[in-house]
Design a protein around this motif. Structure first.
Motif, mmCIF file in Angstrom:
data_model
loop_
_atom_site.group_PDB
_atom_site.id
_atom_site.type_symbol
_atom_site.label_atom_id
_atom_site.label_comp_id
_atom_site.label_asym_id
_atom_site.label_seq_id
_atom_site.Cartn_x
_atom_site.Cartn_y
_atom_site.Cartn_z
ATOM 1 N N CYS A 217 -65.877 140.843 62.723
ATOM 2 C CA CYS A 217 -66.750 141.670 63.737
ATOM 3 C C CYS A 217 -66.399 143.031 62.955
ATOM 4 N N LEU A 218 -67.291 144.106 63.048
ATOM 5 C CA LEU A 218 -67.242 145.183 62.563
ATOM 6 C C LEU A 218 -66.600 146.267 63.421
ATOM 7 N N VAL A 219 -66.614 145.887 64.742
ATOM 8 C CA VAL A 219 -65.929 146.706 65.813
ATOM 9 C C VAL A 219 -64.595 146.438 66.000
ATOM 10 N N CYS A 220 -64.262 145.124 66.134
ATOM 11 C CA CYS A 220 -62.822 144.848 66.659
ATOM 12 C C CYS A 220 -62.074 143.854 65.471
ATOM 13 N N GLY A 221 -62.846 143.440 64.354
ATOM 14 C CA GLY A 221 -62.304 142.202 63.421
ATOM 15 C C GLY A 221 -62.199 141.046 64.020
ATOM 16 N N GLY A 222 -62.810 140.790 65.156
ATOM 17 C CA GLY A 222 -62.868 139.415 65.663
ATOM 18 C C GLY A 222 -63.711 138.515 64.994
ATOM 19 N N ILE A 223 -63.711 137.387 65.428
ATOM 20 C CA ILE A 223 -64.414 136.230 65.152
ATOM 21 C C ILE A 223 -66.022 136.551 65.399
ATOM 22 N N LEU A 224 -67.075 136.362 64.293
ATOM 23 C CA LEU A 224 -68.437 136.328 64.882
ATOM 24 C C LEU A 224 -68.927 135.104 64.880
ATOM 25 N N LYS A 225 -69.790 134.738 65.940
ATOM 26 C CA LYS A 225 -70.658 133.310 65.698
ATOM 27 C C LYS A 225 -72.011 133.858 65.983
ATOM 28 N N SER A 226 -73.060 132.870 65.837
ATOM 29 C CA SER A 226 -74.275 133.036 66.466
ATOM 30 C C SER A 226 -74.447 133.125 67.822
ATOM 31 N N ASP A 227 -75.264 133.881 68.342
ATOM 32 C CA ASP A 227 -75.211 134.201 69.891
ATOM 33 C C ASP A 227 -76.033 133.096 70.420
ATOM 34 N N THR A 228 -75.600 131.779 70.315
ATOM 35 C CA THR A 228 -75.986 130.620 70.804
ATOM 36 C C THR A 228 -74.691 130.065 71.720
ATOM 37 N N ILE A 229 -75.034 128.953 72.610
ATOM 38 C CA ILE A 229 -74.019 128.382 73.204
ATOM 39 C C ILE A 229 -73.674 127.039 72.716
ATOM 40 N N SER A 230 -72.357 127.147 72.054
ATOM 41 C CA SER A 230 -71.726 125.936 71.419
ATOM 42 C C SER A 230 -71.321 124.807 72.441
ATOM 43 N N PHE A 231 -71.253 123.802 72.144
ATOM 44 C CA PHE A 231 -70.421 122.861 73.049
ATOM 45 C C PHE A 231 -69.064 123.344 73.201
ATOM 46 N N GLY A 232 -68.705 123.115 74.449
ATOM 47 C CA GLY A 232 -67.554 123.533 74.876
ATOM 48 C C GLY A 232 -67.581 125.207 75.475
ATOM 49 N N GLN A 233 -68.650 125.721 75.430
ATOM 50 C CA GLN A 233 -68.559 127.293 75.778
ATOM 51 C C GLN A 233 -69.430 127.121 76.949
ATOM 52 N N SER A 234 -69.320 128.091 77.748
ATOM 53 C CA SER A 234 -69.812 128.339 79.074
ATOM 54 C C SER A 234 -71.141 128.939 78.948
#
Length: 250
Positions: free
Chosen positions: A154-171
């Motif tokens: 992430c360019l803002v905080c350095g965190g992990i980026l993912k596609s803005d989709t709902i993955s298995f295990g994600q609410s």
């Protein structure tokens, strides 16, 4: 299968909700997931990347996911006749909303007002930071991968980026699924296209509409888990049946 009766039901409706699944996009060259030529059938590693725990915990899984995104068929796919038929209902002022399980953005590409499209499983067209929730176009991150960043943070905080989709295990996003169920209560006709209607809670849109008195039409290439709720059940090729269905409602 009585297309004429289903068409008459659409002609009589004033607030149509269309629920779409992977079957409406296969004619655009986007494969489904578990079919004979499905994405996960051909590439089991891609299914692993769809589980949020694997994606967050394993940098190798993320790097593979970014490489797969570079050449994803969705970037060259265009709306097909099925998407255009759904948009025709909006153009006529008869569409209350589209609820889609797809993440490809092809309904919007077909011309829909984005406000009328409820993407219950998110979209591949954007990224989102897992840490700070920053959201921006996927194209920006793909350019970074092409430039040599195997796992762009992430360019803002350095965190992990993912596609803005709902993955298995994600609410799911509560506001999104709540809206999907609300429009299902408000419609007078539910048209479910190209979905096995086996993935919840999106599949609950069908019994929700039925419970509130809506007519239910199910169009799919094979039987679904919700066929018992259908007032009109149309089994066959979407590209053949849907244009005929919409044409008969003029």
């Amino acid at each position: 299968m009585n297309v004429e009766a289903a068409a008459q039901a659409i002609a009589d409706a004033e607030r149509i909700v269309v629920l779409t699944g992977a079957g409406i996009s296969t004619d655009s060259g986007i494969p489904d997931f578990r079919g004979p030529k499905g994405i996960w059938t051909k590439n089991p590693a891609a299914e692993k990347a769809s589980h949020i725990s694997h994606y967050l915990d394993d940098p190798e899984v993320r790097r593979a996911a970014w490489l797969n995104r570079l050449d994803a068929q969705v970037w060259t796919a265009e709306p097909n006749l099925g998407h255009e038929c759904v948009y025709e209902l909006e153009r006529r002022g008869r569409l209350h909303a589209v609820v889609t399980q797809n993440v490809d953005g092809l309904h919007q590409a077909a011309g829909h007002d984005p406000e009328n499209v409820i993407e219950v499983h998110g979209t591949v067209r954007f990224t989102r930071c897992w840490n700070c929730n920053d959201r921006r176009p996927m194209s920006e991150s793909l350019d970074r991968v092409r430039a040599g960043e195997a796992d762009p943070p992430c360019l803002v905080c350095g965190g992990i980026l993912k596609s803005d989709t709902i993955s298995f295990g994600q609410s799911l996003v509560p506001e999104v699924i709540d809206r999907a169920l609300r429009v299902s209560e408000e419609c007078d006709l539910m048209l479910a296209i190209g979905s096995t209607l086996s993935v919840y809670p999106a599949a609950n849109c069908v019994p929700t509409a039925k419970r509130t008195g809506s007519t239910v039409i199910i169009l799919n290439g094979q039987p679904t888990e919700m066929d018992r709720h259908a007032d009109h059940l149309l089994i066959g090729q979407i590209a053949d049946i849907l244009p005929d269905l919409v044409r008969r409602t003029k």
